[in-house]
Scaffold this active site. Structure first.
Site, PDB file in Angstrom:
ATOM      1  N   CYS A  17     -19.497   1.563   8.847  1.00  0.00           N
ATOM      2  CA  CYS A  17     -18.758   0.886   9.914  1.00  0.00           C
ATOM      3  C   CYS A  17     -17.548   1.772  10.137  1.00  0.00           C
ATOM      4  CB  CYS A  17     -18.355  -0.514   9.449  1.00  0.00           C
ATOM      5  SG  CYS A  17     -17.180  -1.320  10.556  1.00  0.00           S
TER       6      CYS A  17
ATOM      7  N   CYS B 130     -19.599  -6.424   3.682  1.00  0.00           N
ATOM      8  CA  CYS B 130     -18.901  -5.210   4.100  1.00  0.00           C
ATOM      9  C   CYS B 130     -17.609  -5.144   3.296  1.00  0.00           C
ATOM     10  CB  CYS B 130     -18.599  -5.283   5.600  1.00  0.00           C
ATOM     11  SG  CYS B 130     -17.678  -3.851   6.212  1.00  0.00           S
TER      12      CYS B 130
ATOM     13  N   CYS C 254       0.838  -1.211   0.000  1.00  0.00           N
ATOM     14  CA  CYS C 254       0.000   0.000   0.000  1.00  0.00           C
ATOM     15  C   CYS C 254       0.870   1.259   0.000  1.00  0.00           C
ATOM     16  CB  CYS C 254      -0.911  -0.019   1.225  1.00  0.00           C
ATOM     17  SG  CYS C 254      -2.051   1.380   1.262  1.00  0.00           S
TER      18      CYS C 254
ATOM     19  N   CYS D  95     -16.430  -9.331   5.593  1.00  0.00           N
ATOM     20  CA  CYS D  95     -15.832  -8.034   5.266  1.00  0.00           C
ATOM     21  C   CYS D  95     -14.574  -8.221   4.430  1.00  0.00           C
ATOM     22  CB  CYS D  95     -15.497  -7.287   6.555  1.00  0.00           C
ATOM     23  SG  CYS D  95     -14.728  -5.687   6.232  1.00  0.00           S
TER      24      CYS D  95
ATOM     25  N   ARG E 256     -17.814  -2.891  18.182  1.00  0.00           N
ATOM     26  CA  ARG E 256     -17.052  -4.125  17.908  1.00  0.00           C
ATOM     27  C   ARG E 256     -15.717  -4.130  18.643  1.00  0.00           C
ATOM     28  NH1 ARG E 256     -16.662  -4.540  12.312  1.00  0.00           N
ATOM     29  NH2 ARG E 256     -18.790  -5.296  12.406  1.00  0.00           N
TER      30      ARG E 256
ATOM     31  N   CYS F  76       0.422   0.310  10.347  1.00  0.00           N
ATOM     32  CA  CYS F  76      -0.052  -0.722   9.409  1.00  0.00           C
ATOM     33  C   CYS F  76       1.054  -1.582   8.788  1.00  0.00           C
ATOM     34  CB  CYS F  76      -0.869  -0.080   8.286  1.00  0.00           C
ATOM     35  SG  CYS F  76      -1.659  -1.343   7.256  1.00  0.00           S
TER      36      CYS F  76
ATOM     37  N   CYS G 101       0.302   4.947   6.967  1.00  0.00           N
ATOM     38  CA  CYS G 101      -0.324   4.752   8.286  1.00  0.00           C
ATOM     39  C   CYS G 101       0.672   4.041   9.219  1.00  0.00           C
ATOM     40  CB  CYS G 101      -1.610   3.937   8.138  1.00  0.00           C
ATOM     41  SG  CYS G 101      -2.680   4.566   6.805  1.00  0.00           S
TER      42      CYS G 101
HETATM   43  N1  SAM Z   1      -6.672   0.406   3.106  1.00  0.00           N
HETATM   44  C1  SAM Z   1      -7.952   0.754   3.542  1.00  0.00           C
HETATM   45  C2  SAM Z   1      -7.969   1.945   4.473  1.00  0.00           C
HETATM   46  O1  SAM Z   1      -7.005   2.129   5.214  1.00  0.00           O
HETATM   47  O2  SAM Z   1      -8.939   2.686   4.462  1.00  0.00           O
HETATM   48  C3  SAM Z   1      -8.708  -0.393   4.202  1.00  0.00           C
HETATM   49  C4  SAM Z   1      -7.963  -1.408   5.036  1.00  0.00           C
HETATM   50  S1  SAM Z   1      -7.226  -0.797   6.533  1.00  0.00           S
HETATM   51  C5  SAM Z   1      -6.135  -2.128   6.947  1.00  0.00           C
HETATM   52  C6  SAM Z   1      -8.553  -0.850   7.680  1.00  0.00           C
HETATM   53  C7  SAM Z   1      -8.291  -0.447   9.105  1.00  0.00           C
HETATM   54  O3  SAM Z   1      -7.555  -1.455   9.795  1.00  0.00           O
HETATM   55  C8  SAM Z   1      -7.472   0.793   9.368  1.00  0.00           C
HETATM   56  O4  SAM Z   1      -8.195   1.979   9.198  1.00  0.00           O
HETATM   57  C9  SAM Z   1      -7.097   0.605  10.835  1.00  0.00           C
HETATM   58  O5  SAM Z   1      -8.064   1.187  11.678  1.00  0.00           O
HETATM   59  C10 SAM Z   1      -7.097  -0.917  10.995  1.00  0.00           C
HETATM   60  N2  SAM Z   1      -5.744  -1.419  11.273  1.00  0.00           N
HETATM   61  C11 SAM Z   1      -4.742  -1.572  10.374  1.00  0.00           C
HETATM   62  N3  SAM Z   1      -3.622  -2.017  10.966  1.00  0.00           N
HETATM   63  C12 SAM Z   1      -3.903  -2.154  12.280  1.00  0.00           C
HETATM   64  C13 SAM Z   1      -3.152  -2.567  13.421  1.00  0.00           C
HETATM   65  N4  SAM Z   1      -1.861  -2.899  13.319  1.00  0.00           N
HETATM   66  N5  SAM Z   1      -3.769  -2.602  14.626  1.00  0.00           N
HETATM   67  C14 SAM Z   1      -5.078  -2.248  14.735  1.00  0.00           C
HETATM   68  N6  SAM Z   1      -5.831  -1.841  13.695  1.00  0.00           N
HETATM   69  C15 SAM Z   1      -5.259  -1.789  12.486  1.00  0.00           C
HETATM   70  C1  DTB Z   2     -11.253  -2.521  11.511  1.00  0.00           C
HETATM   71  O1  DTB Z   2     -11.596  -1.515  12.163  1.00  0.00           O
HETATM   72  N1  DTB Z   2     -10.381  -3.435  11.927  1.00  0.00           N
HETATM   73  C2  DTB Z   2     -10.160  -4.433  10.910  1.00  0.00           C
HETATM   74  C3  DTB Z   2     -11.185  -4.031   9.825  1.00  0.00           C
HETATM   75  N2  DTB Z   2     -11.704  -2.801  10.299  1.00  0.00           N
HETATM   76  C4  DTB Z   2     -10.783  -3.982   8.425  1.00  0.00           C
HETATM   77  C5  DTB Z   2      -8.752  -4.529  10.474  1.00  0.00           C
HETATM   78  C6  DTB Z   2      -7.776  -4.850  11.583  1.00  0.00           C
HETATM   79  C7  DTB Z   2      -6.439  -5.055  11.002  1.00  0.00           C
HETATM   80  C8  DTB Z   2      -5.413  -5.482  11.999  1.00  0.00           C
HETATM   81  C9  DTB Z   2      -4.087  -5.651  11.376  1.00  0.00           C
HETATM   82  C10 DTB Z   2      -4.016  -6.694  10.312  1.00  0.00           C
HETATM   83  O2  DTB Z   2      -4.486  -7.838  10.508  1.00  0.00           O
HETATM   84  O3  DTB Z   2      -3.409  -6.425   9.263  1.00  0.00           O
HETATM   85 FE1  SF4 Z   3      -2.829   1.227   3.395  1.00  0.00          FE
HETATM   86 FE2  SF4 Z   3      -2.770   0.096   5.781  1.00  0.00          FE
HETATM   87 FE3  SF4 Z   3      -3.193   2.703   5.594  1.00  0.00          FE
HETATM   88 FE4  SF4 Z   3      -5.109   0.968   4.749  1.00  0.00          FE
HETATM   89  S1  SF4 Z   3      -4.378   1.237   6.847  1.00  0.00           S
HETATM   90  S2  SF4 Z   3      -4.374   2.804   3.690  1.00  0.00           S
HETATM   91  S3  SF4 Z   3      -3.797  -0.699   3.989  1.00  0.00           S
HETATM   92  S4  SF4 Z   3      -1.311   1.617   4.986  1.00  0.00           S
END
Ligand code: SAM
Ligand code: DTB
Ligand code: SF4
Length: 351
Positions: free
Chosen positions: A189, A129, A54, A98, A261, A61, A58
């Site tokens: 959500c 979702c 990506c 989802c 959740r 992430c 973030c």
């Molecule tokens: N890429 C898209 C976006 O960011 O809008 C959708 C997928 S993104 C992985 C969805 C959500 O996962 C993020 O907004 C964040 O709240 C959650 N998330 C990602 N990495 C995480 C982590 N290490 N711990 C907890 N939540 C996480």
């Molecule tokens: C949300 O709030 N939590 C989920 C879902 N929406 C997409 C994602 C959590 C991701 C945790 C890190 C991972 O597994 O990559």
């Molecule tokens: Fe990309 Fe992760 Fe940010 Fe979603 S949360 S936009 S997958 S870097």
């Protein structure tokens, strides 16, 4: 029934956080029980349909291409593989599926493929979702037409802490996407992550912003940061577990009719901490061994936890645009009880 408010001040939210723990949980319980069966929990399963690589930054992430987390970037999954996973999730007892993609926003050529997936998953009788990044109004409408029920797009944190976590898109971009999603008639959500080094005031700021949106999100995921080696937030001081429970309780009080959740981070929580979260008003979980790229408790463990706590899963009966009227408690989800007519065998999710 508690009236829904959209005018919370930071001081009011902080005053809830500051209550003695027992008083806060008591209030959250009263609100929860006024709107829901306190022994019923909704179960959603996640699938990463496009993993890693990506362009966004973030800081939490593992899927950002900017951080060396050892994650291999993959292409968009083919339709039949997604449908297989959805079928398995349904057989295990999930009611919502989802689909997540590591995109800043979907390209139109990919959106058509995701729309096909949405239609096929919906045809299995699951709620759908997706979480694909920023959406335009047209993209949101295309997903709605394909049969999408919910769109997940998180605010992640308070407006004033946001710039410490993400620099590649603005808070306002997120609010704009949420508006496009609502305008298209999709249910939202929307939640955030705690344990990223934010202050209590900033946790209050996240919940205040969520509750003051034009509509309370149908689902409010509260994620506890999953610390992944290689991301900038790896090594962040751990949040006091009681503070996490307080965050759930305040979310319940501010958004009385939303599904709250207990999201990412359960694999690192004790059963006792999760039980406290349910007592504080959490009534939804991600169910299945994997979140997107990180671990989640295994299905047998969650089934045993539900049995030990006398919790039963919720199932979907009809679609509705209101925040939770489409969910009723039921045994029909459980194969063997005669309700679903499916071929999955007893999930054991019910006590
Ligand atoms: N890429 C898209 C976006 O960011 O809008 C959708 C997928 S993104 C992985 C969805 C959500 O996962 C993020 O907004 C964040 O709240 C959650 N998330 C990602 N990495 C995480 C982590 N290490 N711990 C907890 N939540 C996480
Ligand atoms: C949300 O709030 N939590 C989920 C879902 N929406 C997409 C994602 C959590 C991701 C945790 C890190 C991972 O597994 O990559
Ligand atoms: Fe990309 Fe992760 Fe940010 Fe979603 S949360 S936009 S997958 S870097």
């Amino acid at each position: 029934m508690t009236a829904l408010r959209h005018d919370w001040t930071r001081e009011e939210v902080l005053a809830l956080f500051d209550l003695p723990f027992a008083d806060l949980l008591h209030r959250a319980q009263l609100t929860h029980r006024a709107h829901f069966d306190a022994n019923a929990v909704q179960v959603s399963t996640l699938l990463s349909i496009k993993t890693g690589g990506c362009p966004e930054d973030c800081a939490y992430c593992p899927q950002s291409a900017r951080y060396a987390t050892g994650l291999k970037a993959e292409k968009l999954m083919p339709l039949d593989a997604v449908v297989d996973k959805a079928r398995q999730a349904k057989a295990a007892g999930a009611t919502r599926f989802c689909m997540g993609a590591a995109w800043r926003s979907p390209k139109d050529k990919d959106l058509g493929k995701v729309a096909e997936m949405v239609g096929a998953v919906k045809a299995l009788g699951l709620e759908t979702c997706a979480t694909l990044g920023m959406l335009s109004g047209e993209q949101a409408q295309a997903l709605r037409s394909a049969g999408l029920d919910y769109y997940n797009h998180n605010l992640d944190t308070a407006p004033e802490f946001y710039g410490d976590i993400i620099k590649t898109r603005e808070y306002q971009d997120r609010l704009d996407t949420l508006e496009n999603v609502r305008q298209a008639g999709l249910k939202t959500c929307c939640g955030g992550i705690v344990g990223m080094g934010e202050t209590r005031e900033q946790r209050a700021g996240l919940l205040q912003t969520l509750a003051n949106l034009p509509e309370h999100p149908g689902s409010v995921p509260i994620n506890r940061l999953v610390q992944v080696a290689g991301t900038p937030l790896a090594g962040t001081a751990l949040l006091d577990p009681f503070e996490f429970v307080r965050t759930i309780a305040v979310a319940r009080l501010l958004m009385p009719q939303s599904m709250v959740r207990l999201s990412a981070g359960r694999a690192e929580m004790s059963d006792e901490l999760q039980a406290l979260c349910f007592l504080a008003g959490a009534n939804s979980i991600f169910y299945g061994e994997k979140l997107l790229t990180t671990g989640n408790p295994d299905v047998e463990h969650d089934q045993a936890l539900f049995r030990r706590l006398g919790i039963h899963p919720l199932a979907v009966v009809e679609q509705s645009s209101t925040v939770h009227a489409d969910i009723v408690e039921t045994d029909a989800l459980i194969c063997g009880s005669g309700g679903c007519g499916g071929d999955c065998g007893d999930t054991g999710l019910a006590a």
